[in-house]
Design a protein around this motif. Structure first.
Motif, PDB file in Angstrom:
ATOM      1  N   ASN A 380      37.068  34.524  30.025  1.00 45.66           N
ATOM      2  CA  ASN A 380      37.353  35.395  31.161  1.00 45.66           C
ATOM      3  C   ASN A 380      36.827  36.806  30.938  1.00 45.66           C
ATOM      4  N   LYS A 381      36.859  37.259  29.673  1.00 41.78           N
ATOM      5  CA  LYS A 381      36.329  38.591  29.365  1.00 41.78           C
ATOM      6  C   LYS A 381      34.815  38.615  29.606  1.00 41.78           C
ATOM      7  N   GLU A 384      34.342  38.630  33.388  1.00 43.08           N
ATOM      8  CA  GLU A 384      34.735  39.934  33.929  1.00 43.08           C
ATOM      9  C   GLU A 384      33.675  40.991  33.628  1.00 43.08           C
ATOM     10  N   ASP A 385      33.166  41.002  32.404  1.00 41.86           N
ATOM     11  CA  ASP A 385      32.121  41.971  32.040  1.00 41.86           C
ATOM     12  C   ASP A 385      30.863  41.766  32.888  1.00 41.86           C
ATOM     13  N   ILE A 387      30.764  40.550  35.953  1.00 40.71           N
ATOM     14  CA  ILE A 387      31.062  41.035  37.308  1.00 40.71           C
ATOM     15  C   ILE A 387      30.983  42.559  37.363  1.00 40.71           C
ATOM     16  N   LEU A 388      31.557  43.217  36.363  1.00 46.20           N
ATOM     17  CA  LEU A 388      31.536  44.682  36.329  1.00 46.20           C
ATOM     18  C   LEU A 388      30.118  45.211  36.125  1.00 46.20           C
ATOM     19  N   ASN A 404      33.151  28.318  35.443  1.00 41.05           N
ATOM     20  CA  ASN A 404      33.423  29.765  35.489  1.00 41.05           C
ATOM     21  C   ASN A 404      34.428  30.115  36.576  1.00 41.05           C
ATOM     22  N   ASN A 410      40.856  31.079  35.905  1.00 37.87           N
ATOM     23  CA  ASN A 410      40.989  32.390  36.563  1.00 37.87           C
ATOM     24  C   ASN A 410      41.325  32.277  38.054  1.00 37.87           C
ATOM     25  N   GLY A 413      38.429  32.715  40.569  1.00 35.46           N
ATOM     26  CA  GLY A 413      37.903  34.072  40.706  1.00 35.46           C
ATOM     27  C   GLY A 413      38.915  35.089  41.167  1.00 35.46           C
ATOM     28  N   PHE A 416      39.850  38.252  38.874  1.00 37.41           N
ATOM     29  CA  PHE A 416      38.977  39.428  38.791  1.00 37.41           C
ATOM     30  C   PHE A 416      39.080  40.300  40.043  1.00 37.41           C
ATOM     31  N   LYS A 419      42.366  42.155  39.859  1.00 39.84           N
ATOM     32  CA  LYS A 419      42.365  43.155  38.800  1.00 39.84           C
ATOM     33  C   LYS A 419      41.486  44.345  39.152  1.00 39.84           C
ATOM     34  N   HIS A 420      40.426  44.094  39.927  1.00 40.40           N
ATOM     35  CA  HIS A 420      39.492  45.167  40.295  1.00 40.40           C
ATOM     36  C   HIS A 420      39.344  45.199  41.817  1.00 40.40           C
TER      37      HIS A 420
END
Length: 633
Positions: A380-381, A384-385, A387-388, A404, A410, A413, A416, A419-420
Motif C-alpha cells: 500500500n505504501k 500510495e507513493d 499516486i502522490l 493493486n 485497500n 482504492g 488512498f 487519506k488524501h
C-alpha cells in the motif's frame, strides 16, 4: 533483389537460419581435438556471440525507460511495425561469419599463427580505420542518400522512426556487404603487414559494434563537459544526438563515428553540438509528463522476463512460457528479492493516444506477495507513493491494475482517496468497464448464469445488473449475510432473480458460468457440456474441460490511432489491454472528474461502455457488438 534477399530468406528459414553456425561448431570441435594452434572457427563463434550480446545489452538499456526516460532524444516509442521489421537484425552477423570463413579459406596468410597481443597491430588498426574506413563509409553513406540508392536500399534502414541498437544492424544486403568491407579493411590490413593479433581483432570488432549501438541508442549518455574540456574531441567521436539528427533530417551528419569527415565534407549539421549540450544539461529534468498512468504489478517470477528491457521481441508477443526462460529463472528470482528490498515504482512502457502520453508503471511486487499478511502495508505504501508522485507530476488519471485494487488490500482504492482528499489526480480501478465487457460477452438469449466470486466488487455489480435484466443469477458464496446485503440493493421486483447457492452442484444445469473466484478442475466438472466460462479472475483459470469453451480476461482493443505501442500486456494479444486499463483511459478521455474507487456504481456500467465505444475502444470478440443494455431475455 538485394534489398529484400537477406530479410526474405530469414523469414522463410525462421530460427533454422542459425543452422549456418553448425559447420563452425563442428569445425571448432574438430580443431580442438586435433590440437590446432589457432581454432579460428571457435574464435568466429565466440565473436558472434559477444557481438550479439553487445547489441542485446545496449537494446535492453535503451528500453529501461525508468533509467533513460529523461535522456531520450526522440520521445516516441518503438512500435510493433518497427520491431517486426528489425526482427532479423542479426542476419548481418551470419553474413559476416560466412565472409570471414571465406576470407580465411581464400587468403592462406590469414591462417598463419598470430600472437594473442601486439600493440603495433592496435595502432595499425586505428590508423587504417581513421584513414580508410571512415572516409570510405562517409562517401558511400552519402551516395546512399542519393535518390536511386536511397529509394531502392537505404530507405529500409531509415524506415525505423525511433533509432535503437537493432536499427544499426537492420539494413539491406548491399549495405551489409559495404559495412563488412569497412570493418574488414583494418583487420585485413593489420594482418597482411604482420601486425595482426587475436586480441586486437576482438577489441576492434566489439568496439565497432559498441559505437554503432551508441549512435543508434536514442539515449544521450555522453556528457557535454567532455567537449568543453577537450573541444577537438567533438570531431573524433559522434554522439547519439549527433546521429539522431541524421535520422530525422537525413541531409547531414553522414559520418561513421568521426564528425571530422562531416566537417571536411561540409555536411555537419550546425545544431549538432548545441542540441547535444541541451540534451545533456536537461537529462535530470522530467521532459514528458503522462496524462494517464496504468499502475500494474508483476504477476510471477517467470512472466517478469516479459518486458521490453529484457527481450524486446518476446515482449512484443503475448506472454507464454518458453523454454529459454527456464535458465533465467534464478536471475529473475534474485531480481525479485532485490526489488522487494529496495525498488520503487518504475516506468515500464508507454504509448500515445490522441496526442496524450499514456504510461504503464509497475509496483515492484509479485502476485504471491499480495497474499502475505506482513507485506500488505509495504504494498500500500508503494501504491500510495505512486499516486502522490502522479499527483505531483500533474497526471490526470491513474488506474489501478489487478491486485493493486484488491478489496482486502485497500478497499478498491478507497484507502488512498480517503487519506488524501485533495488529490488532483483521479484514482480509478477501472472495474466498471471490466463489468461492462464481461456483460457484453453474454449471449442475448441467456436466462440463467452461475456466478462465483459473487460478493466481490465485480461479482456484486454483475449480479445486480443481470437481475435488473430479469436474468436469474445463481450466486455461489458461503456468506449468507453478504448475499442478503447485495439482494437488498436490487429493486424489490428483481430480488427474486438473485439466488444463493453454496455448492457447485447448483450449476450443473447452467451453461453460462461467470468466474470471479479461481475454480479447480473438480469444480469445473460440475458444469454441463457446452458451458462457456466467462471470467474476471486473476490469474485466469486453467482450461481443463475439452467439451467447454473459455473466455479470456475482460479486455478491449485500443483505438486504431494509438501510436508507439510495442509490447503486449501480459497474455493479451497485440493492441489489446485489460479492461481496467481501458477503463482508466476512457476516464481520462472523457475528462471525468470523479474518483472511481470502492463499490461499483451499477448505473454507470452502460455509460462507461458507450463512452469506450465512442472513443474507438472495441471488444476483443467483436461478434455482435452489442451493448449490455441489450442483454435481455
Amino acid at each position: 533483389m538485394l534489398r529484400l534477399s537477406s530479410v526474405s530468406i530469414s523469414e522463410h528459414l525462421g530460427s533454422l537460419k542459425y543452422l549456418f553456425y553448425l559447420p563452425f561448431l563442428m569445425k571448432a570441435l574438430s580443431s580442438t581435438s586435433n590440437g590446432e594452434s589457432i581454432n579460428w572457427s571457435l574464435h568466429i563463434l565466440i565473436i558472434c556471440a559477444l557481438r550479439s550480446t553487445v547489441y542485446s545489452f545496449w537494446t535492453s538499456y535503451c528500453n529501461m525507460y525508468f533509467l533513460t526516460r529523461n535522456r531520450r532524444i526522440i520521445q516516441e516509442s518503438v512500435d510493433f511495425k518497427q520491431i517486426d521489421k528489425e526482427w532479423h537484425w542479426d542476419n548481418y552477423l551470419i553474413l559476416q561469419c560466412l565472409i570471414a570463413s571465406l576470407g580465411l579459406y581464400m587468403i592462406p596468410v590469414l591462417r598463419n599463427v598470430i600472437p594473442v597481443w601486439d600493440t603495433r597491430g592496435l595502432i595499425a588498426i586505428i590508423i587504417l580505420h581513421m584513414a580508410v574506413s571512415e572516409p570510405l563509409y562517409y562517401w558511400a553513406h552519402k551516395c546512399f542518400h542519393g535518390n536511386y540508392l536511397f529509394d531502392k536500399f537505404h530507405s529500409f534502414h531509415h524506415s525505423s522512426l525511433v533509432p535503437q541498437p537493432f536499427t544499426a544492424a537492420s539494413a539491406t544486403s548491399l549495405e551489409q556487404l559495404l559495412l563488412t568491407a569497412v570493418m574488414g579493411i583494418p583487420i585485413l590490413g593489420s594482418c597482411l603487414i604482420g601486425y595482426g593479433s587475436i586480441s586486437t581483432i576482438y577489441v576492434y570488432i566489439l568496439s565497432f559494434d559498441f559505437l554503432r549501438c551508441l549512435g543508434h541508442s536514442n539515449v544521450e549518455v555522453i556528457p557535454h563537459q567532455i567537449f568543453d574540456i577537450f573541444p577537438f574531441f567533438k570531431y573524433i567521436l559522434y554522439t547519439p544526438t549527433y546521429h539522431s539528427i541524421h535520422h530525422t533530417e537525413m541531409d547531414s551528419n553522414y559520418c561513421l563515428f568521426m564528425p571530422l569527415y562531416d566537417a571536411l565534407g561540409n555536411t555537419l549539421n550546425n545544431k549538432s553540438w548545441e542540441l547535444h549540450r541541451t540534451m545533456s544539461i536537461d537529462s535530470g529534468k522530467n521532459k514528458s509528463v503522462p496524462n494517464f498512468v496504468f499502475l500494474a504489478h508483476v504477476v510471477d517470477i517467470t512472466s517478469s522476463i516479459h518486458v521490453q528491457f529484457m527481450f524486446r521481441s518476446v515482449a512484443s508477443m503475448p506472454y507464454t512460457f518458453r523454454i529459454f526462460m527456464l535458465p533465467l529463472w534464478p536471475v529473475a528470482f534474485v531480481a525479485m528479492l532485490l526489488m522487494w528490498a529496495k525498488s520503487k515504482v518504475f516506468l515500464i512502457s508507454f504509448y500515445n493516444l490522441r496526442g496524450k502520453l499514456h504510461q504503464t508503471w509497475a509496483v515492484p511486487r509479485f502476485g504471491f506477495q499480495y497474499f502475505l499478511p506482513f507485506a500488505k502495508r509495504g504494498i500500500n505504501k508503494q501504491i500510495e507513493d505512486a499516486i502522490l508522485r502522479a499527483d505531483k507530476l500533474g497526471v490526470k488519471v491513474i488506474s489501478l491494475a489487478a491486485l493493486n485494487k484488491n478489496e482486502a488490500l485497500n478497499g478498491g482504492g478507497m484507502l488512498f482517496v480517503n487519506k488524501h482528499p485533495n488529490l488532483k489526480v483521479r484514482v480509478v480501478h477501472g472495474n466498471t468497464l471490466t463489468a461492462a465487457v464481461t456483460l457484453n460477452e453474454i449471449n442475448e438469449d441467456v436466462e440463467e448464469v452461475f456466478l462465483t466470486g459473487a460478493t466481490s466488487k465485480l461479482g456484486r455489480a454483475i449480479a445486480l445488473y443481470l437481475c435488473r435484466r430479469k436474468i436469474r443469477v445463481l450466486m455461489y458464496t458461503s456468506s449468507a449475510d453478504r448475499f442478503q446485503k447485495i439482494q437488498k440493493e436490487a429493486p424489490e421486483d428483481c430480488q427474486k432473480y438473485l439466488v444463493l447457492v453454496t455448492k457447485y452442484q447448483a450449476g450443473k444445469h447452467c451453461k453460462t458460468w461467470i468466474v470471479g473466484k479461481w475454480i479447480t478442475a473438480k469444480e469445473q466438472n460440475w458444469a454441463p457440456p457446452g458451458t462457456h466460462f466467462h471470467q474476471f479472475v486473476v490469474p485466469p483459470i486453467f482450461s481443463f474441460r475439452k467439451d467447454c469453451t473459455y473466455g479470456d480476461l475482460a479486455a478491449m482493443r485500443l483505438p486504431k490511432d494509438v501510436q508507439g505501442l510495442g509490447c503486449c500486456e501480459y497474455t493479451m494479444e497485440r493492441g489489446v489491454v485489460h479492461a481496467c486499463h481501458a477503463g482508466g483511459a476512457v476516464h481520462h478521455l472523457e475528462g471525468w472528474t470523479h474518483h472511481e474507487v470502492g463499490a461499483l456504481d451499477v448505473d454507470r456500467i452502460d455509460i462507461v461502455w458507450e463512452a469506450a465505444l465512442k472513443h474507438g475502444f472495441r471488444p476483443v470478440s467483436d461478434k455482435n457488438n452489442i451493448s449490455p443494455k441489450q442483454i435481455e431475455t
